[in-house]
Design a protein around this motif. Structure first.
Motif, mmCIF file in Angstrom:
data_model
loop_
_atom_site.group_PDB
_atom_site.id
_atom_site.type_symbol
_atom_site.label_atom_id
_atom_site.label_comp_id
_atom_site.label_asym_id
_atom_site.label_seq_id
_atom_site.Cartn_x
_atom_site.Cartn_y
_atom_site.Cartn_z
ATOM 1 N N SER A 258 0.836 -1.200 0.000
ATOM 2 C CA SER A 258 0.000 0.000 0.000
ATOM 3 C C SER A 258 0.873 1.253 0.000
ATOM 4 C CB SER A 258 -0.915 0.009 1.224
ATOM 5 O OG SER A 258 -1.898 -0.987 1.123
ATOM 6 N N VAL A 259 0.309 2.332 -0.541
ATOM 7 C CA VAL A 259 1.028 3.600 -0.693
ATOM 8 C C VAL A 259 0.415 4.632 0.243
ATOM 9 C CG1 VAL A 259 1.642 5.447 -2.312
ATOM 10 C CG2 VAL A 259 1.584 3.057 -3.088
ATOM 11 N N LEU A 260 1.269 5.386 0.929
ATOM 12 C CA LEU A 260 0.784 6.470 1.781
ATOM 13 C C LEU A 260 -0.100 7.417 0.970
ATOM 14 C CD1 LEU A 260 3.958 7.455 3.836
ATOM 15 C CD2 LEU A 260 1.856 6.429 4.722
ATOM 16 N N GLY A 261 -1.246 7.754 1.515
ATOM 17 C CA GLY A 261 -2.155 8.662 0.824
ATOM 18 C C GLY A 261 -3.245 7.972 0.045
ATOM 19 N N ASP A 262 -3.118 6.650 -0.162
ATOM 20 C CA ASP A 262 -4.199 5.931 -0.832
ATOM 21 C C ASP A 262 -5.448 5.928 0.043
ATOM 22 O OD1 ASP A 262 -2.636 5.387 -2.989
ATOM 23 O OD2 ASP A 262 -2.414 3.240 -2.592
ATOM 24 N N ASP A 263 -6.608 5.678 -0.575
ATOM 25 C CA ASP A 263 -7.832 5.619 0.219
ATOM 26 C C ASP A 263 -7.906 4.289 0.978
ATOM 27 O OD1 ASP A 263 -8.907 3.609 -1.449
ATOM 28 O OD2 ASP A 263 -9.938 5.046 -2.717
#
Length: 290
Positions: A258-263
């Motif tokens: 997962s990427v920081l800032g994803d929902d």
């Protein structure tokens, strides 16, 4: 339960525990990292239904909360040996009450390991959706190779080679195991070779995208020994080692951490496949030792 297969000068060993490769030997020389808790106890875990990490609180899906350890649940489960032949073995993992507590979907995952006539070791993933709703998932490999392979070499005597010069910008992982798009590093820097060093992995794994010809080679410059990995159909390649460990992992992924800032929606994770009810999909990669 272990299964050993031999074809020509290649011998592999596979295990129902985790449904994974445990050994790749060519002319008696072991190429696969054999695990050491002092560095990393794994060898070549199967990554499913996620690659990398989810946020610690998990992500909500259409069927409920998805909350799993790094790289998902397949690597921690006992798999069924579905079939064997002279040169291949197929394992199977299906959903259970235990898996649905972490990943609330029905699934069937098959891994086939085989030795090709050209001296390669194939890993084939087949994912089937036996449920009534779309199945969101990722799948990937995590084979780690002994570096160095011979006593006269060091870790720094090895290089990674692409089929042509490239420059990649890899996001770095934060302490939670999530990629940070604001923290990147250049990899290969316009060249087709990258000399290994432990400093490369001081901040955990690196990720390459759109690798030319979906091919990378790991070679010892003194011995000339190594492996070529071909991974058609996988959009991402992870590169990793742990501390000063004597191994390098080359990891073909269809998705990533997962990427920081994803929902907070599981189905929105980059690279996840949404497999319709009743359908199957396959991916394969090949390790060729030399």
């Amino acid at each position: 339960m272990l299964t050993e297969l031999t074809r020509g000068d290649i011998t592999i060993c596979c295990d129902t525990r985790g449904g994974e490769l445990r050994s790749i030997r060519k002319n008696g020389l072991e190429y696969l990292w054999q695990g050491d808790p002092a560095y990393w106890a794994g060898r070549a875990p199967v990554l499913f239904p996620i690659v990398g990490c989810l946020p610690s609180e998990g992500l909500m899906s259409a069927e409920g909360l998805c909350r799993m350890k790094r790289h998902g649940l397949a690597r921690l489960c006992e798999h069924r040996c579905r079939s064997t032949s002279d040169f291949s073995v197929t394992y199977e993992l299906t959903d259970s009450e235990e898996t649905r507590c972490q990943y609330p979907f029905r699934f069937r995952l098959n891994m086939t390991y085989g030795i090709t006539g050209e001296g390669g070791v194939m890993t084939l993933f087949t994912v089937t959706n036996p449920g009534t709703v779309p199945l969101p998932f990722a799948v990937g490999g995590h084979p780690a190779f002994r570096v160095p392979l011979t006593e006269e070499e060091t870790f720094e005597d090895y290089e990674l080679r692409l089929t042509r010069p490239c420059c990649f910008s890899s996001m770095r992982l934060n302490a939670e195991g999530l990629f940070d798009p604001a923290d990147t590093v250049a990899v290969f820097d316009g060249r087709d070779t990258l000399t290994l060093s432990h400093d490369l992995f001081a901040r955990d794994a690196l990720m390459l995208t759109e690798v030319p010809d979906n091919t990378i080679t790991l070679t010892g410059l003194k011995s000339g020994r190594g492996v070529t990995l071909t991974f058609d159909g996988f959009d991402y390649l992870g590169l990793w080692s742990a501390g000063n460990a004597p191994f390098a992992a080359l990891e073909p992924w269809i998705a990533h951490s997962s990427v920081l800032g994803d929902d907070d929606r599981f189905e929105h994770k980059t690279g996840l496949v949404s497999l319709p009810s009743g359908k199957s999909a396959t991916w394969a990669f090949v390790i060729t030792p030399f």
